[in-house]
Write an enzyme that holds these catalytic residues in place. Structure first.
Site, PDB file in Angstrom:
ATOM      1  CG  HIS A  19      -1.747   1.184   1.418  1.00 45.43           C
ATOM      2  ND1 HIS A  19      -3.069   1.235   1.044  1.00 45.43           N
ATOM      3  CD2 HIS A  19      -1.464   2.410   1.953  1.00 45.43           C
ATOM      4  CE1 HIS A  19      -3.566   2.426   1.325  1.00 45.43           C
ATOM      5  NE2 HIS A  19      -2.608   3.159   1.883  1.00 45.43           N
ATOM      6  CD  GLU A  20       1.964   3.609   3.706  1.00 47.29           C
ATOM      7  OE1 GLU A  20       2.334   4.667   3.157  1.00 47.29           O
ATOM      8  OE2 GLU A  20       0.926   3.527   4.387  1.00 47.29           O
ATOM      9  CG  HIS A  23       0.510   6.277  -0.434  1.00 45.80           C
ATOM     10  ND1 HIS A  23      -0.602   6.794  -1.057  1.00 45.80           N
ATOM     11  CD2 HIS A  23       0.038   5.615   0.674  1.00 45.80           C
ATOM     12  CE1 HIS A  23      -1.691   6.472  -0.377  1.00 45.80           C
ATOM     13  NE2 HIS A  23      -1.326   5.744   0.672  1.00 45.80           N
TER      14      HIS A  23
END
Length: 445
Positions: A19-20, A23
Site C-alpha cells: 500500500h505504501e 504512495h
C-alpha cells in the site's frame, strides 16, 4: 498460536508495505521528495539512504510500514526544492498520490487471484445436499445431487463461487435463477425466491443453510478407532463406511451421525457398515460422558469423508481477467455490505477486527499456501476499499478534501479539516471498538 501470530504479521507486512509502495511510486513520478520509506514501525534497526535522498529503513515493529514525504519546504529552500514539497503540488497530483495506495492493494489482489488461477486450485464441487422441504431451496425444487452450473447467467466452477454469488442475494432479498444438473442428467433451471433479506448474522449460523443450500456431504467413513472404545468393541474397522445407525437411515453425513450417537448414550444401537463392498450388521453402545453439564454418547471413533473436488485452472490472460473481475466484484460487494450494515439490513456482527483477522490468517496458513494467498487477496481488497471510504484520517478522507478544493477553487479551511479529523477519529474509534467486541464475542461463544 505462534503460527497465527507469524501469519498475521506477514500478511500485514506485505499488504501495508505494498500500500505504501503505491504512495511512494506515484509521489516519485510527481516529483515529490520522499524522506523515508520504512518497513515496520518504531525504532529503526537498519537504514540506507539512496541517491535521491530517500532513507530506506527497517523498523522494530514488523506490522506494515509508512512513507514520509516532504510536506512543506524548509524556510531557506530554493524554488526547485520548494517545488518538490507535497503541499505545493497541484490538487490533481496530490489526489493521484493519495489514491495510489488503495489502488495498489486492489492490483495486488488481482495478482494473487491470477496466480491462484494459473497454478490451479482444488475446491469443493458445487453439488447440493437434500434441502428441507420448508426451506426456500426446498420450495424451489432443489434435490440432493443437484450440481450448480450457473447463477443468474454467470458460470459457477466451484462451491466457493456459488456461495459468493448467493450471499449477495441472501443479504438483499429478491431471487436468483440457477441452472443445475440433476443426478439424472440434463440441465434444469430453478428460481430461488427470497422475499426478505437475510441479515447474515454470524450468531445464527450459515445463512446458506438457512436457505436450504448445503454442500453435499460424503458418507461418514471411519478414519480411526480408539483402543478400548465402544466402536472397537462393536467391531468397527478403519475404512468402514457407515450407512445406517438405529433408525437413522438414508443419506447420512458425519454431523447427523455424531448428533444421533450423542443423543443415545447407553443405548444399544444397530449399525450397518459397508466393508469391501459388503454390508455388515453390528451393534454399538455409546459410552455416556459428561460434557458441559450434560450427558452425551461417544463411541470413540474418528470420522471423515471425501467431498467431491474440482480443480479450477485458467491460462495466463484468462487468469488475469478472472482475477480482475473477482477483485472488482469483491470490492463492490464489500461496499454494498457496508451500506447494508449502515441501514440495518445486514448484522453489525459481520464487522471483524484484528483478532478475527489473525485467527483466519493462522487457519488459512495451516490449510496450505493456496488458502493463505486467497486470504491475502481478500484482506488486500478490504484494505483498499476501507482506505477509499470518505472518512477523515483515511486516504478517502483526503480525497474528499481535495474534491472540495476542486469545487471551491481553493483549499479547504483549516478549521474544517480539524473538525473533520476529530469526527473521523471518533468514528474510527467506534468502529474499532465494535470490531473488537465482535472479535471477543466470537472467541467466548
Amino acid at each position: 498460536m505462534f503460527l497465527t501470530l507469524i501469519a498475521f504479521a506477514v500478511a500485514l507486512g506485505i499488504l501495508i508495505t505494498f500500500h505504501e509502495l503505491g504512495h511512494y511510486w506515484v509521489a516519485r513520478i510527481c516529483g515529490v521528495r520522499v524522506l523515508r520509506f520504512s518497513i515496520g514501525f518504531g525504532r529503526v534497526l537498519l537504514r540506507r539512504t539512496d541517491r535521491h535522498g530517500t532513507e530506506w529503513a527497517v523498523s522494530a515493529i514488523p506490522l506494515g510500514g509508512y512513507v514520509k514525504m516532504q510536506d512543506d519546504p524548509p524556510p531557506d529552500a530554493s524554488r526547485a526544492e520548494a517545488g518538490r514539497a507535497f503541499n505545493n503540488q497541484s490538487v490533481w497530483r496530490r489526489m493521484a498520490i493519495v489514491v495510489a495506495g488503495p489502488l495498489f492493494n486492489l492490483v495486488l489482489a488481482v495478482v494473487f487471484y491470477a496466480a491462484l488461477d494459473m497454478a490451479g486450485t482444488r475446491m469443493p464441487a458445487p453439488i447440493l445436499s437434500q434441502p428441507e422441504a420448508s426451506s426456500p431451496a426446498g420450495r424451489a425444487g432443489f434435490m440432493a445431487g443437484d450440481r450448480i452450473l450457473a447463477i443468474d447467467g454467470h458460470a459457477v466452477a466451484s462451491w466457493n463461487d456459488a456461495r459468493w454469488r448467493l450471499l449477495d442475494v441472501l443479504s438483499s432479498g429478491g431471487q436468483a435463477v440457477l441452472d443445475v444438473r440433476p443426478t439424472a442428467g440434463g440441465v434444469q433451471r430453478r428460481t430461488l425466491v427470497l422475499k426478505t433479506g437475510n441479515r447474515l448474522d454470524p450468531s445464527q449460523g450459515d445463512p446458506l443453510a438457512w436457505a436450504g443450500l448445503r454442500l453435499e456431504q460424503p458418507p461418514p467413513v471411519v478414519r480411526e478407532v480408539g483402543p478400548g472404545s465402544p466402536g472397537q468393541a462393536a467391531g468397527l474397522q478403519v475404512g468402514d463406511t457407515i450407512t445406517a445407525v438405529g433408525d437413522l437411515t438414508g443419506t447420512l453425513d458425519a454431523s447427523a451421525l455424531v448428533a444421533y450417537i450423542q443423543q443415545h448414550a447407553g443405548v444399544s444401537l444397530p449399525m450397518t457398515v459397508m466393508r469391501g463392498g459388503v454390508p455388515i450388521s453390528l451393534h454399538v453402545v455409546p459410552r455416556p460422558e459428561e460434557i458441559d453439564g450434560r450427558k452425551v454418547g461417544r463411541i470413540g471413533i474418528m470420522l471423515g469423508g471425501d467431498v467431491p473436488m474440482v480443480t479450477v485452472r485458467y491460462g495466463v490472460l484468462d487468469s488475469v481477467w478472472h482475477g480482475a473481475r473477482r477483485t472488482g466484484e469483491t470490492a463492490w460487494m464489500s461496499l454494498r455490505m457496508m451500506g447494508r450494515m449502515a441501514v440495518g439490513d445486514v448484522s453489525w456482527r459481520n464487522l471483524s477486527g484484528p483478532v478475527t483477522m489473525a485467527d483466519y490468517a493462522g487457519q488459512s496458513a495451516r490449510i496450505g499456501l493456496a488458502a493463505y494467498v486467497a486470504y491475502l487477496a481478500l484482506i488486500s481488497i478490504s484494505l483498499g476499499v476501507l482506505n477509499l471510504l470518505p472518512i477523515p484520517l483515511l486516504d478517502g478522507g483526503h480525497l474528499l478534501y481535495y474534491l472540495l478544493e476542486v469545487v471551491r477553487g481553493r483549499p479547504v479551511p483549516e478549521r474544517w479539516m480539524q473538525i473533520g479529523q476529530r469526527t473521523g477519529l471518533g468514528l474510527l474509534v467506534c468502529l474499532m471498538g465494535l470490531a473488537l467486541f465482535n472479535d471477543f464475542a466470537r472467541l467466548f461463544t
